[in-house]
Enzyme design. Structure first.
Site, PDB file in Angstrom:
ATOM      1  N   HIS A 177       1.033   1.654  -3.445  1.00  0.00           N
ATOM      2  CA  HIS A 177       0.021   2.395  -4.190  1.00  0.00           C
ATOM      3  C   HIS A 177       0.473   3.833  -4.410  1.00  0.00           C
ATOM      4  O   HIS A 177       0.192   4.435  -5.438  1.00  0.00           O
ATOM      5  CB  HIS A 177      -1.315   2.376  -3.448  1.00  0.00           C
ATOM      6  CG  HIS A 177      -1.944   1.016  -3.422  1.00  0.00           C
ATOM      7  ND1 HIS A 177      -3.097   0.737  -2.728  1.00  0.00           N
ATOM      8  CD2 HIS A 177      -1.579  -0.151  -4.013  1.00  0.00           C
ATOM      9  CE1 HIS A 177      -3.410  -0.541  -2.886  1.00  0.00           C
ATOM     10  NE2 HIS A 177      -2.508  -1.091  -3.655  1.00  0.00           N
ATOM     11  N   ASP A 180       0.858  -1.183   0.000  1.00  0.00           N
ATOM     12  CA  ASP A 180       0.000   0.000   0.000  1.00  0.00           C
ATOM     13  C   ASP A 180       0.896   1.234   0.000  1.00  0.00           C
ATOM     14  O   ASP A 180       2.035   1.164  -0.445  1.00  0.00           O
ATOM     15  CB  ASP A 180      -0.955  -0.031   1.207  1.00  0.00           C
ATOM     16  CG  ASP A 180      -2.289   0.632   0.912  1.00  0.00           C
ATOM     17  OD1 ASP A 180      -2.275   1.771   0.396  1.00  0.00           O
ATOM     18  OD2 ASP A 180      -3.340   0.042   1.193  1.00  0.00           O
TER      19      ASP A 180
END
Length: 519
Positions: A329, A295
């Site tokens: 991300h 992430d």
């Protein structure tokens, strides 16, 4: 060739090279300690470990061709005592539960002491730190998380202070007070604490069910690996941290905290395993950190609008330097839980590699008028394989009401106490290669435009066989491929020496820009 010490403890010295390269050193250097060759240096930030307390050391760096050297004399800090967890009954075989022995050593350690975790695998659940100590993980030491959630204590969201008739927040989940399992390393109301060494903190999340049905609260919300609340002057340095149940390091309402020369590694498909997420924190330094995870690498936050009855606390004065961000991300992200605001952030000399986005601001209507992002400065950055290097998304669609018309509407709505604001952001000396989706996607609210964007000396080179994807997470957005810069709803925009090599379509798409200058 110049260098300086950025942090010294009783057993470690961390050095930063002074150059313009990003994370990796501009050349290879040989490191000598007391005239003994230790190893070759290839990164701008590195730590010398296993030193003795309160001793002088001659530190010398020499270029590989012996044409330049720099010598300094540095002294390590003193310590009051050294406690070995094996003396308290820790076994370190990876099977026996060593939680009690580790906790006992920490609990009895006098002020200024160092608690040593020697080589071995120490299975444990939550360990609670205390003020004025150092936890030292030696080479080969592993704190291995117990994979049974029922063995972890639960932190209630709040406890009541009867003297002041107010609540004290203990536990947060995604920007709001909520009960969660205590983290492998937990610190509440601490000051002057260090977690150092060359060992490993392995939360072992994949061996349990932390990543299964992860959006459902079961017993309590998932723990972090290191969780700090209301702490001051905390240093985490040198260790490797891996396999986190959720956010890896989560400081909340902390001051003067440093994360130096650590490695954070979580599987690319592990859910919500952000690297370092400072929330409502002041004076944060993230230096020489190697991220590889599932992430956001760094996500700066300051809570949600629902916590406004208490005093909102911004995140401010944050420095991120000489870091390597891989596979997340986003490399450096602000939001989306940012109702207290985020101000005075400097990101420099970092290398972003194969992240979905580089610098990412995500907000939405409903975060509140105190949700002000301002004074963000990004310079001297390299990006390779970053799908979209720059994004500002004022229509971020996550949360239970994120798909409502109030959030997704591109019409000009009335400004009120729920309307966030994005102030000034400056980007300079940034080189991006193998870009695939979009050079930049900067989309402000029509009723509260982005105040100021400045881009100087920016170079974007696209990947030839780029694949189409979404530049940001907002409703009714099409996929893009090798798109140029998209700027919408901005008061002031400055572009100086910005070049794009082989975009598909227009290099610049402008909509509702009041003051625009290309130089």
């Amino acid at each position: 060739m110049q260098w300086h010490a950025v942090n010294i403890t009783a057993t470690t010295i961390t050095i930063e090279l002074e150059n313009e390269s990003c994370y990796f050193s501009d050349q290879t250097y040989n490191l000598y300690v007391n005239d003994l060759l230790m190893y070759s240096v290839t990164t701008n930030v590195f730590t010398i470990s296993n030193l003795k307390a309160n001793q002088e050391y001659k530190i010398k760096l020499v270029t590989e061709d012996n044409t330049s050297e720099n010598v300094q004399i540095l002294c390590t800090h003193s310590e009051s005592a050294v406690l070995n967890i094996r003396d308290f009954g820790a076994v370190g075989d990876g099977e026996h539960s060593d939680t009690g022995a580790i906790q006992a050593a920490i609990s009895v350690a006098p002020k200024g002491a160092r608690v040593v975790v020697p080589k071995g695998v120490y299975r444990c659940t939550a360990i609670f730190l205390k003020s004025h100590i150092t936890l030292d993980l030696e080479e080969g030491a592993v704190l291995l998380g117990n994979c049974k959630r029922e063995d972890y204590p639960i932190l209630p969201s709040k406890v009541h202070n009867t003297d002041r008739n107010e609540s004290y927040c203990l536990s947060f989940w995604e920007g709001e007070p909520a009960e969660a399992y205590a983290s492998l390393i937990t610190g509440i109301d601490l000051e002057n604490v260090q977690v150092v060494g060359t060992g490993t903190i392995d939360a072992n999340a994949g061996a349990g069910d932390w990543w299964v049905d992860c959006k459902t609260k079961r017993g309590a919300w998932r723990p972090r690996t290191i969780y700090l609340v209301n702490c001051k002057n905390v240093i985490v340095k040198g260790v490797q941290i891996k396999n986190s149940p959720s956010w890896t390091i989560h400081p909340v309402r902390c001051q003067q905290i440093q994360f130096i020369n650590i490695s954070i590694e979580n599987p690319k498909d592990s859910p919500n395993t952000d690297g370092i997420n400072p929330e409502s924190c002041n004076d944060v330094e993230i230096l020489g950190v190697n991220f590889s995870l599932g992430d956001d690498c760094v996500a700066i936050k300051s809570g949600k609008y629902a916590v406004r009855p208490s005093v909102v606390i911004p995140s401010e004065n944050i420095k991120i330097r000489n870091c390597l961000m891989k596979y997340g991300h986003g490399a450096v992200v602000i939001g989306s839980e940012m109702s207290g605001g985020v101000k005075n952030v400097c990101v420099e000399k970092c290398f972003f590699m194969n992240t979905d986005r580089g610098i990412r601001i995500k907000t939405r209507r409903g975060r509140g008028s105190t949700a002000i992002v301002d004074s963000i400065y990004v310079k001297n950055i390299k990006m390779d394989g970053v799908l979209t290097p720059f994004t500002i998304n004022s229509f971020y669609f996550c949360d239970s009401d994120g798909k409502t018309e109030y959030v997704w509407s591109k019409e000009k709505l009335p400004k009120d106490e729920r309307t966030p604001l994005i102030g000034a952001l400056t980007f300079e000396n940034i080189h991006c290669i193998n870009t695939e989706v979009c050079a930049g996607f900067m989309y402000g609210l029509p009723e509260e435009k982005i105040r100021s964007l400045s881009f100087s000396n920016i170079h974007i080179n696209y990947k030839e066989d780029a694949q189409a994807d979404y530049p940001e997470m907002l409703s009714f957005q099409d996929k893009l491929v090798r798109s140029g810069f998209i700027f919408k709803n901005i008061l002031k925009l400055r572009l100086n020496n910005v070049s794009l090599v082989n975009p598909l379509g227009e290099a610049l798409q402008l909509e509702n820009i009041e003051d625009y200058l290309v130089e």
